[in-house]
Write a protein that holds these residues in place. Structure first.
Motif, short mmCIF file in Angstrom:
data_model
loop_
_atom_site.label_atom_id
_atom_site.label_comp_id
_atom_site.label_asym_id
_atom_site.label_seq_id
_atom_site.Cartn_x
_atom_site.Cartn_y
_atom_site.Cartn_z
N GLU A 32 38.37 59.88 35.98
CA GLU A 32 37.22 58.72 35.77
C GLU A 32 37.84 57.25 36.27
O GLU A 32 38.92 57.20 36.10
CB GLU A 32 37.03 58.21 34.21
N LEU A 33 37.28 56.75 37.16
CA LEU A 33 37.16 55.59 37.26
C LEU A 33 37.29 54.29 37.01
O LEU A 33 36.48 53.83 35.90
CB LEU A 33 35.86 55.96 38.27
N VAL A 34 38.47 53.63 36.57
CA VAL A 34 38.44 52.20 36.07
C VAL A 34 38.31 51.26 37.10
O VAL A 34 37.50 49.94 36.17
CB VAL A 34 40.35 52.00 35.51
N ALA A 35 38.72 51.21 38.36
CA ALA A 35 38.48 50.12 38.75
C ALA A 35 38.52 49.97 39.91
O ALA A 35 39.52 50.80 40.29
CB ALA A 35 39.44 48.68 38.48
N PHE A 36 37.96 49.28 41.42
CA PHE A 36 38.54 49.15 42.51
C PHE A 36 38.47 47.97 43.13
O PHE A 36 37.67 47.04 42.20
CB PHE A 36 38.16 50.15 43.59
N GLY B 39 38.06 42.53 50.98
CA GLY B 39 38.08 41.09 50.96
C GLY B 39 37.79 40.92 49.42
O GLY B 39 37.73 39.28 49.34
N GLY B 40 38.41 41.17 48.66
CA GLY B 40 38.41 40.56 47.32
C GLY B 40 37.40 41.25 46.35
O GLY B 40 37.46 40.67 44.92
N SER B 41 36.10 41.53 46.76
CA SER B 41 35.52 41.84 46.02
C SER B 41 35.72 43.33 44.81
O SER B 41 36.99 43.80 45.07
CB SER B 41 33.78 42.53 46.50
N SER B 42 35.98 43.40 43.27
CA SER B 42 36.00 44.06 42.76
C SER B 42 34.88 44.42 41.80
O SER B 42 34.18 44.28 41.41
CB SER B 42 37.32 43.56 41.71
N TYR B 43 35.32 46.51 40.98
CA TYR B 43 34.94 46.35 39.88
C TYR B 43 35.55 46.99 38.90
O TYR B 43 37.04 47.20 39.53
CB TYR B 43 33.75 47.82 40.42
N THR B 44 35.40 46.46 37.89
CA THR B 44 36.11 47.26 37.04
C THR B 44 34.38 48.24 35.98
O THR B 44 33.42 47.44 35.77
CB THR B 44 36.39 45.80 35.69
N THR B 45 34.96 49.07 35.39
CA THR B 45 34.10 49.95 34.20
C THR B 45 34.29 48.95 33.13
O THR B 45 35.08 48.45 32.57
CB THR B 45 35.54 51.51 34.08
N ASP B 46 33.54 48.71 32.59
CA ASP B 46 32.42 48.57 31.35
C ASP B 46 33.08 49.11 29.99
O ASP B 46 33.68 47.29 29.41
CB ASP B 46 31.70 49.33 30.95
#
Length: 119
Positions: free
Chosen positions: A45-49, A53-60
């Motif tokens: 599973e994806l945890v974070a990316f 440019g610095g934008s990020s995503y973190t799984t709930d």
């Protein structure tokens, strides 16, 4: 291009770890860098990316506890993991989305680093 992940280990619940993943080799440009994890008997599973440019995503499931960052000069991505829970136990895999001089994209993976959260 090679990725070297480090920082995994055994930690007690509530503890912290910092994973690092350094990319080396013939690197032209890196778009996304991130982390997946795979727990025993479960799908990866994806945890974070994080984007260049610095934008990020973190799984709930880790939001508020994990933070992703990158050092573009070092071609390195980090995952700071706080308030660890037993359910965070998994092999953590880093990746990069490399853009070559021909503008072709290719994903590279690290070898995986084991994180065990247990008392």
């Amino acid at each position: 291009v090679q990725l070297q992940a480090s920082g995994g280990g055994l930690v007690q619940p509530g503890g912290s770890l910092r994973l690092s993943c350094a990319a080396s080799g013939n690197i032209f440009s890196i778009n996304s860098m991130g982390w997946y994890r795979q727990a025993p008997g479960k799908q990866r599973e994806l945890v974070a990316f994080i984007l260049s440019g610095g934008s990020s995503y973190t799984t709930d499931s880790v939001k508020g506890r994990f933070a992703i960052s990158r050092d573009n000069a070092k071609n390195t991505v980090y995952l700071q993991m706080n308030s660890l829970k037993p359910e965070d136990t998994a092999v953590y895999y880093c990746y990069i989305d490399h853009i070559g001089s021909d503008y072709r994209a290719q994903r590279y993976w690290g070898q995986g680093t084991l994180v065990t959260v247990s008392s």
